[in-house]
Design an enzyme around this catalytic site. Structure first.
Site, PDB file in Angstrom:
ATOM      1  N   HIS A  37     -11.786 -13.289  33.044  1.00 36.61           N
ATOM      2  CA  HIS A  37     -12.751 -12.425  33.750  1.00 36.61           C
ATOM      3  C   HIS A  37     -12.091 -11.104  34.133  1.00 36.61           C
ATOM      4  O   HIS A  37     -12.696 -10.044  34.030  1.00 36.61           O
ATOM      5  CB  HIS A  37     -13.266 -13.112  35.021  1.00 36.61           C
ATOM      6  CG  HIS A  37     -14.063 -14.355  34.759  1.00 36.61           C
ATOM      7  ND1 HIS A  37     -13.580 -15.617  35.013  1.00 36.61           N
ATOM      8  CD2 HIS A  37     -15.307 -14.525  34.252  1.00 36.61           C
ATOM      9  CE1 HIS A  37     -14.491 -16.511  34.687  1.00 36.61           C
ATOM     10  NE2 HIS A  37     -15.550 -15.875  34.227  1.00 36.61           N
ATOM     11  N   ASP A 152     -17.555 -17.025  24.208  1.00 34.98           N
ATOM     12  CA  ASP A 152     -18.926 -17.477  23.968  1.00 34.98           C
ATOM     13  C   ASP A 152     -19.559 -16.490  22.990  1.00 34.98           C
ATOM     14  O   ASP A 152     -20.428 -15.695  23.356  1.00 34.98           O
ATOM     15  CB  ASP A 152     -19.684 -17.546  25.287  1.00 34.98           C
ATOM     16  CG  ASP A 152     -19.045 -18.548  26.225  1.00 34.98           C
ATOM     17  OD1 ASP A 152     -19.029 -19.732  25.891  1.00 34.98           O
ATOM     18  OD2 ASP A 152     -18.517 -18.123  27.273  1.00 34.98           O
ATOM     19  N   MET A 186      -8.975 -19.167  27.705  1.00 33.24           N
ATOM     20  CA  MET A 186      -9.197 -19.284  29.157  1.00 33.24           C
ATOM     21  C   MET A 186     -10.651 -19.642  29.426  1.00 33.24           C
ATOM     22  O   MET A 186     -11.558 -19.019  28.862  1.00 33.24           O
ATOM     23  CB  MET A 186      -8.924 -17.937  29.835  1.00 33.24           C
ATOM     24  CG  MET A 186      -7.484 -17.619  29.940  1.00 33.24           C
ATOM     25  SD  MET A 186      -6.897 -18.108  31.566  1.00 33.24           S
ATOM     26  CE  MET A 186      -5.224 -17.519  31.438  1.00 33.24           C
TER      27      MET A 186
HETATM   28  O1  PAF Z   1     -20.866 -16.668  30.369  1.00 34.63           O
HETATM   29  C1  PAF Z   1     -21.263 -16.945  31.522  1.00 34.63           C
HETATM   30  O2  PAF Z   1     -20.498 -17.058  32.467  1.00 34.63           O
HETATM   31  C2  PAF Z   1     -22.743 -17.175  31.749  1.00 34.63           C
HETATM   32  O3  PAF Z   1     -23.338 -17.745  30.640  1.00 34.63           O
HETATM   33  C3  PAF Z   1     -23.487 -15.891  32.181  1.00 34.63           C
HETATM   34  C4  PAF Z   1     -23.449 -14.833  31.089  1.00 34.63           C
HETATM   35  C5  PAF Z   1     -22.894 -15.342  33.449  1.00 34.63           C
HETATM   36  C6  PAF Z   1     -24.963 -16.220  32.444  1.00 34.63           C
HETATM   37  O4  PAF Z   1     -25.107 -17.185  33.437  1.00 34.63           O
END
Ligand code: PAF
Length: 282
Positions: A37, A152, A186
């Site tokens: 993040h 993702d 991660m």
């Molecule tokens: O990737 C994520 O953490 C979630 O799928 C998101 C994009 C915040 C939507 O809830």
């Protein structure tokens, strides 16, 4: 760092920043923040005047209630971590009513078939949940740029499609997968792995790297067989799926096409923890 716990205070703040001509970079999350993040915030900070993040564990995208219950939550720790970055200007911590005023229900989307591949098959309804919450967050935060991890990858492709279909005035950016030292992608879910499992799970990325080597010298069915064999021999791990797909349509392919880009996608259950990874094949 500003902390907004409801829609009204967040949207008032966004309005004020927009009036001052600030460019907003946004990285939505479900919390349990990690270095992956932080890499989103670092890029957002370079490309914008202001960085906003959100933390919301979105119930509609969990097809498995057990996964939702077990999803790691530690908002106070996350807030401290965000403050310590020194580059996140505001965090939005909405409640269900702020994002789902009509009750917890997903919209039904058609992302030109992207939603039916891989995760779409394994997790029915997942992308309707993601689309619903991301659309609402983008409408409230009104970012110029929004950042999503390539871990993702299918989600990223679907969000790009959502923005194109709804003509939302935001540019979507994919950010390279941030990996642990042993190569494991991660993920907030890694917290649920034992020390032993976390080490053993390095085989997921190692396998993708091997696939990239095999890509030139083997057929896809041969590669698929090799990958299956690797995980058949791994105790405590189950291969849920492995696919080589066209990077644009995300459709599974059994042939390499010179004029197309290919990417390998994998999901492995390590004990009860579902881990996902992918690699562009070059
Ligand atoms: O990737 C994520 O953490 C979630 O799928 C998101 C994009 C915040 C939507 O809830």
């Amino acid at each position: 760092m500003e902390i907004f716990r409801d829609k009204k205070t967040l949207t008032d703040y966004v309005e004020r920043q927009k009036e001052m001509g600030k460019r907003i970079g946004f990285a939505p999350t479900m919390g349990a923040l990690h270095q992956g993040h932080l890499s989103l915030y670092e890029i957002a900070n370079i490309e914008n005047d202001l960085v906003i993040s959100s933390i919301f564990v979105n119930p509609t995208q969990f097809n498995n209630p057990d996964d939702l219950t077990k999803y790691p939550r530690n908002t106070e720790r996350d807030i401290k971590l965000l403050e310590n970055t020194g580059i996140v200007d505001a965090v939005y911590l909405p409640e269900v009513k702020d994002l789902y005023p009509e009750g917890l229900k997903s919209k039904s989307f058609n992302f030109d078939g992207l939603e039916n591949e891989m995760e779409g098959k394994s997790r029915p309804g997942h992308f309707d949940g993601v689309g619903t919450v991301v659309e609402e967050l983008l409408r409230q935060v009104k970012p110029d740029n929004a950042y999503f991890g390539e871990k993702d990858y299918q989600q990223l492709a679907i969000i790009e499609k959502l923005v194109e279909q709804l003509k939302l005035p935001v540019k979507i950016h994919g950010v390279a997968i941030y990996r642990e030292e042993n190569g494991l992608a991660m993920s907030s879910r890694n917290e649920r792995l034992s020390h032993f499992q976390r080490d053993a799970a390095k085989v997921i990325h190692e396998t993708l790297v091997k696939v990239n080597d095999w890509f030139r010298i083997m057929t896809i069915p041969e590669i698929n067989k090799r990958v299956k064999d690797i995980f058949d021999d791994e105790r405590g791990m189950t291969l849920e799926y492995f696919e080589i797909a066209d990077e644009t349509t995300l459709k599974k392919t059994d042939f390499f096409y010179k004029d197309k880009k290919h990417r390998a996608f994998i999901v492995v259950n390590v004990g009860t923890v579902r881990l996902i990874d992918n690699l562009h094949l070059d």
